[in-house]
Design a protein around this motif. Structure first.
Motif: not given
Length: 123
Positions: A19-42
């Motif tokens: 289970r991955l978590s993403c903690a956000a700070s700064g401006r209002t979190f609820s106003s953003y769409h959130m995404g997860w991406f990944r990058q494998a070597p190469g």
């Protein structure tokens, strides 16, 4: 400005879960769409999952039925539950935030990125 910090990566055997978590700070979190991406070597960074401000979710075909994205606006966090992991899921996973009108699966449409967390799945 939004600062994003991922956690929860690690080494797991095929068939396991993380289970991955993403903690956000700064401006209002609820106003953003959130995404997860990944990058494998190469390889290029690729879309994994996204969740809109209203809670609608979208997944890459490769993870559909195995991964689940969620958000907790009260705690300024987003999560990616990953089940039945496969060796091909091995990558650095990134959390991202998008402030536009519409949710997106395109990397360049996201405004803020975390530093990434490594996920390694052994066979």
């Amino acid at each position: 400005q939004v600062q994003l910090v991922e956690s929860g990566g690690g080494l797991v055997q095929a068939g396991g879960s993380l289970r991955l978590s993403c903690a956000a700070s700064g401006r209002t979190f609820s106003s953003y769409h959130m995404g997860w991406f990944r990058q494998a070597p190469g390889k290029e960074r690729e879309f994994v999952a996204s969740i809109s401000r209203s809670g609608s979710t979208y997944y890459a075909d490769s993870v559909k039925g195995r991964f689940a994205i969620s958000r907790d606006n009260a705690k300024n966090t987003a999560h990616l539950q990953m089940n039945n992991l496969k060796p091909e899921d091995t990558a650095v996973y990134y959390c991202a935030a998008r402030g536009g009108l519409f949710i997106s699966g395109v990397t360049s449409n996201y405004d803020y990125w975390g530093q990434g967390t490594q996920v390694t799945v052994s066979s």
